[in-house]
Design a protein around this motif. Structure first.
Motif, short mmCIF file in Angstrom:
data_model
loop_
_atom_site.label_atom_id
_atom_site.label_comp_id
_atom_site.label_asym_id
_atom_site.label_seq_id
_atom_site.Cartn_x
_atom_site.Cartn_y
_atom_site.Cartn_z
N LEU A 28 58.39 2.81 -9.03
CA LEU A 28 57.91 1.48 -9.41
C LEU A 28 56.60 1.57 -10.19
CD1 LEU A 28 58.88 -0.42 -6.17
CD2 LEU A 28 59.79 -0.85 -8.46
N TYR A 29 55.73 2.50 -9.82
CA TYR A 29 54.49 2.69 -10.59
C TYR A 29 54.84 3.10 -12.02
CZ TYR A 29 50.20 4.68 -12.36
OH TYR A 29 49.12 4.96 -13.16
N ALA A 30 55.76 4.06 -12.16
CA ALA A 30 56.16 4.52 -13.49
C ALA A 30 56.84 3.40 -14.27
CB ALA A 30 57.08 5.72 -13.37
N ALA A 31 57.64 2.58 -13.59
CA ALA A 31 58.30 1.45 -14.26
C ALA A 31 57.27 0.46 -14.78
CB ALA A 31 59.26 0.75 -13.29
N ALA A 32 56.23 0.19 -14.00
CA ALA A 32 55.17 -0.71 -14.46
C ALA A 32 54.46 -0.12 -15.68
CB ALA A 32 54.17 -0.96 -13.33
N ARG A 33 54.27 1.19 -15.69
CA ARG A 33 53.64 1.84 -16.85
C ARG A 33 54.54 1.73 -18.09
NH1 ARG A 33 48.86 2.81 -17.82
NH2 ARG A 33 49.43 4.61 -19.02
N VAL A 34 55.86 1.92 -17.90
CA VAL A 34 56.80 1.78 -19.01
C VAL A 34 56.74 0.37 -19.57
CG1 VAL A 34 59.27 1.69 -19.59
CG2 VAL A 34 58.36 3.64 -18.32
N LEU A 35 56.73 -0.64 -18.68
CA LEU A 35 56.67 -2.03 -19.13
C LEU A 35 55.35 -2.32 -19.84
CD1 LEU A 35 58.24 -3.89 -16.07
CD2 LEU A 35 59.34 -3.29 -18.24
N THR A 36 54.27 -1.72 -19.38
CA THR A 36 52.97 -1.93 -20.00
C THR A 36 52.89 -1.24 -21.36
OG1 THR A 36 51.93 -2.09 -17.83
CG2 THR A 36 50.49 -1.61 -19.69
N GLU A 37 53.33 0.02 -21.42
CA GLU A 37 53.19 0.81 -22.64
C GLU A 37 54.20 0.43 -23.73
OE1 GLU A 37 50.82 3.15 -23.29
OE2 GLU A 37 49.92 2.59 -21.37
N TYR A 38 55.45 0.17 -23.33
CA TYR A 38 56.50 -0.07 -24.32
C TYR A 38 56.87 -1.54 -24.45
CZ TYR A 38 56.94 4.90 -24.63
OH TYR A 38 56.66 6.21 -24.84
N GLY A 39 56.41 -2.35 -23.53
CA GLY A 39 56.66 -3.78 -23.60
C GLY A 39 57.77 -4.23 -22.68
N TRP A 40 57.77 -5.52 -22.42
CA TRP A 40 58.74 -6.17 -21.55
C TRP A 40 59.57 -7.12 -22.40
CZ3 TRP A 40 58.89 -11.50 -20.56
CH2 TRP A 40 59.80 -11.90 -19.60
N GLN A 41 60.84 -7.24 -22.09
CA GLN A 41 61.71 -8.18 -22.79
C GLN A 41 62.52 -8.97 -21.77
OE1 GLN A 41 65.28 -8.02 -23.43
NE2 GLN A 41 65.70 -6.16 -22.29
#
Length: 124
Positions: A28-41
């Motif tokens: 979940l920490y890594a998922a939050a980083r992915v959403l922060t770095e690459y964006g959320w849709q």
């Protein structure tokens, strides 16, 4: 990296790497980083758009594809997100929450962080 090439990196890098045994809180920490770095849709039933932005489930899957945790750990991580939504009185699925009108990237990332806290409190 901009454009289509940058959009595929989170899902393709380290694909051949053996899955590491990581708890759902780390996923979940890594998922939050992915959403922060690459964006959320917010597109319904699309894990990633052409720019590389992810929905919440797409962020969890990207973390797994990057070599963080197993697919079972990713399922457990999604379960913690669903449990967090239930605690907020959301009766539907993660994708329905993700696509609700007016949803913001900050709310999505905050939800993933809250689910991570829930997982940590459960010893995961």
């Amino acid at each position: 990296m901009p454009g289509r090439f940058g959009g595929i990196l989170p899902g393709r890098a380290n694909r051949n790497r053996r899955a590491l045994s990581q708890p759902p809180s780390t996923i979940l920490y890594a998922a939050a980083r992915v959403l922060t770095e690459y964006g959320w849709q917010a597109k319904p039933h699309h894990l990633r758009d052409w720019r590389g932005r992810r929905c919440i489930c797409g962020g969890i899957l990207a973390a797994h594809q990057l070599g963080i945790g197993s697919i079972d750990g990713a399922h457990q991580a999604a379960g913690y997100v669903l449990a967090e939504l239930r605690s907020q009185s959301w009766p539907h699925l993660i994708g329905d929450w993700n696509q609700a009108p007016g949803r913001t990237p900050e709310q999505a990332i905050s939800l993933v962080h809250a689910a991570r806290t829930r997982a940590l409190n459960a010893g995961q």
